[in-house]
Motif scaffolding. Structure first.
Motif, PDB file in Angstrom:
ATOM      1  N   LYS A 125      11.331   1.098   1.362  1.00  0.00           N
ATOM      2  CA  LYS A 125      11.599  -0.237   1.919  1.00  0.00           C
ATOM      3  C   LYS A 125      11.596  -1.310   0.842  1.00  0.00           C
ATOM      4  N   GLY A 126      11.514  -0.893  -0.409  1.00  0.00           N
ATOM      5  CA  GLY A 126      11.604  -1.854  -1.503  1.00  0.00           C
ATOM      6  C   GLY A 126      10.275  -2.413  -1.976  1.00  0.00           C
ATOM      7  N   THR A 127       9.168  -1.829  -1.515  1.00  0.00           N
ATOM      8  CA  THR A 127       7.854  -2.330  -1.933  1.00  0.00           C
ATOM      9  C   THR A 127       7.139  -1.276  -2.767  1.00  0.00           C
ATOM     10  N   PHE A 151       3.574  -0.492  -4.893  1.00  0.00           N
ATOM     11  CA  PHE A 151       2.203  -0.968  -5.104  1.00  0.00           C
ATOM     12  C   PHE A 151       1.781  -0.693  -6.547  1.00  0.00           C
ATOM     13  N   TYR A 210       6.994   5.707   1.718  1.00  0.00           N
ATOM     14  CA  TYR A 210       7.586   4.904   2.782  1.00  0.00           C
ATOM     15  C   TYR A 210       7.839   3.473   2.285  1.00  0.00           C
ATOM     16  N   PHE A 211       6.815   2.878   1.660  1.00  0.00           N
ATOM     17  CA  PHE A 211       6.980   1.492   1.212  1.00  0.00           C
ATOM     18  C   PHE A 211       8.007   1.389   0.084  1.00  0.00           C
ATOM     19  N   SER A 270       0.260  -2.616   8.851  1.00  0.00           N
ATOM     20  CA  SER A 270       1.660  -2.355   9.214  1.00  0.00           C
ATOM     21  C   SER A 270       1.909  -0.847   9.211  1.00  0.00           C
ATOM     22  N   TYR A 271       3.062  -0.468   9.677  1.00  0.00           N
ATOM     23  CA  TYR A 271       3.399   0.944   9.846  1.00  0.00           C
ATOM     24  C   TYR A 271       3.262   1.716   8.528  1.00  0.00           C
ATOM     25  N   LEU A 272       2.555   2.825   8.584  1.00  0.00           N
ATOM     26  CA  LEU A 272       2.286   3.721   7.454  1.00  0.00           C
ATOM     27  C   LEU A 272       1.501   3.080   6.307  1.00  0.00           C
ATOM     28  N   ASP A 273       0.924   1.933   6.558  1.00  0.00           N
ATOM     29  CA  ASP A 273      -0.086   1.419   5.639  1.00  0.00           C
ATOM     30  C   ASP A 273      -1.399   2.112   6.009  1.00  0.00           C
TER      31      ASP A 273
END
Lengths: 314, 123
Positions: A245-247, A249, A241-242, A201-204
């Motif tokens: 978006k609320g994610t 790691f 970025y993630f 996905s985007y920016l992964d």
């Protein structure tokens, strides 16, 4: 990707060269026999990742791995019997020893994360095996796999599971495994790892390095305490970025108990990762021990000797 | 043949390898400030993609995330907002779990996120 190919190539070349003798004989210029260290771990896997242990020639290993739902947090507790009502990933595998130092395998797993319905082909080759007199101080192996997702393509083009062609479904892992058994009770392993995913996905990150470390403390002849940890090197841009978006790691941390019962090796595991395959749990663990998002699971290994033990090296 | 096969395998690995990133998520054409997303629309999406597949009905697993009625759906979102964002409308959303079913479109996710941002309006 080149790294994976080089490791595959290394495996193949070494396999082809096996007729000329095992690589560890290169270390032996004196003709003295060096006793190999056995049972650094009881299984070919530690908690989640590979160990330097191999199947013996013509041995077939039937493996089942299972990870339950969150034991704590909002999805755990008594209402789900600490996650037992749910399963986050399940893997069934057949692995086979071509020689005492080369094994291959196939597996099917449910998958946990963007991609699901995963089919895996794997190969592991052990270049060196530790000897009791420290002539060879460590065991060294390489592991590689190729995984393809069989799930339907997502119609959303921003999803990692949107497949414009078949190669978007592919993921790879290449891993070096360096182990040493200290005395009889303690074994430690370092696992530099490279994960490649064709479509993310985007920016992964398509390509991600990680460093893993694992160990076993033997509690008795049949029981060992396991621990395993990976530090994935995700870029700050991707993390930020993630997070926006609320994610978030988290680094995968697993603990386990290794129990040998005759031809079975049974491991009880506790992990924050929901996935079983390295291709997913290293780059995409979004569950945290501290929020109760850990789960228990198990690995069961049952080995069969297909053509007798006459080919086994002493 | 046994010597050729490994090299064919390596060629396959090389040929299949690529680095591709999905495009950034866009709003799906929804102007959230002006859009009027109602509970009945979202409940329809949930019924079509979640509860119709014997999931989230209440009574069986997952007990907490019971979406069988509008009130229960709203109750869950009010108490588990971050989880709902992460698993349903976020970039790493994994609901509905595949099991052969398609995921929500970005437009649906945006609409649900917009409905939540507006405070779960019925009208």
């Amino acid at each position: 990707m080149k790294i994976i190919s080089i490791i595959f190539l290394g495996c193949i070349i070494s396999w082809q060269a096996s007729a000329q003798g095992s690589l560890d004989k290169l270390f032996d210029s004196t003709g003295v026999t060096h006793t190999k260290v056995r049972d650094t771990y009881k299984s070919t896997r530690i908690v989640q990742g590979q160990s330097t242990e191999m199947l013996r020639k013509h041995e077939l290993d039937f493996r089942v791995a299972h990870r339950f739902g969150d034991a704590g947090g909002e999805f755990g507790g008594t209402k789900t019997f600490f996650g037992t009502d749910n399963s986050t990933d399940i893997r069934i595998a057949f692995e086979y020893g071509i020689s005492d130092n080369l094994m291959v395998g196939i597996s099917r797993s449910k998958g946990s994360g963007d991609l699901q319905q995963l089919y895996e082909g794997l190969v592991k080759y052990r270049f060196l095996q530790q000897t009791t007199d420290n002539h060879i101080p460590v065991s060294l192996a390489v592991f590689g796999n190729m995984v393809i997702s069989g799930m339907p393509s997502n119609t959303d083009i921003t999803s990692a599971a949107h497949f414009s062609d078949g190669s978007d479904r592919l993921m790879y892992v290449a891993q070096a495994l360096v182990s040493r058994k200290f005395a009889d009770r303690l074994s430690l392993t370092l696992m530099p790892t490279y994960v490649h995913r064709n479509h993310v996905s985007y920016l992964d990150m398509n390509n991600m390095f990680a460093l893993g470390a694992a160990g076993r403390l033997k509690l008795s002849k049949r029981l060992g305490l396991l621990a395993e940890y990976y530090y994935p090197f995700r870029t700050a841009e991707s993390k930020d970025y993630f997070k926006s978006k609320g994610t978030t790691f988290y680094n995968p941390l697993g603990l386990g108990l290794e129990i040998e019962t005759g031809g079975h090796v049974f491991s009880v595991t506790f992990t924050n990762s929901t996935a079983i395959l390295e291709n997913q749990f290293i780059p995409a663990t979004t569950t945290s021990w501290l929020q109760g998002q850990f789960r228990w699971g198990f690995n069961i290994s049952r080995r069969f000797t297909l053509f007798g033990k006459k080919d086994w090296k002493k | 043949m046994t010597r050729i096969a490994p090299f064919l395998l390596i060629c396959l690995v090389f040929a299949a390898c690529k680095n591709e990133q999905a495009p950034p998520p866009v709003s799906g054409g929804i102007n959230c400030d002006a859009a009027k997303i109602t509970t009945s629309y979202v409940l329809g999406v949930v019924q079509a993609n979640c509860t119709s597949r014997n999931c989230h009905p209440g009574g069986s697993s997952p007990v907490v995330a019971d979406f069988s009625t509008a009130d229960k759906l709203k109750g869950y979102i009010n108490t588990h907002r971050s989880t709902f964002d992460l698993r349903v409308t976020g970039p790493q959303a994994d609901m509905p779990q595949s099991m052969g079913f398609p995921a929500l479109s970005q437009g649906m996710k945006d609409s649900i996120a917009c409905w939540i941002a507006h405070g779960l309006p019925d009208q």
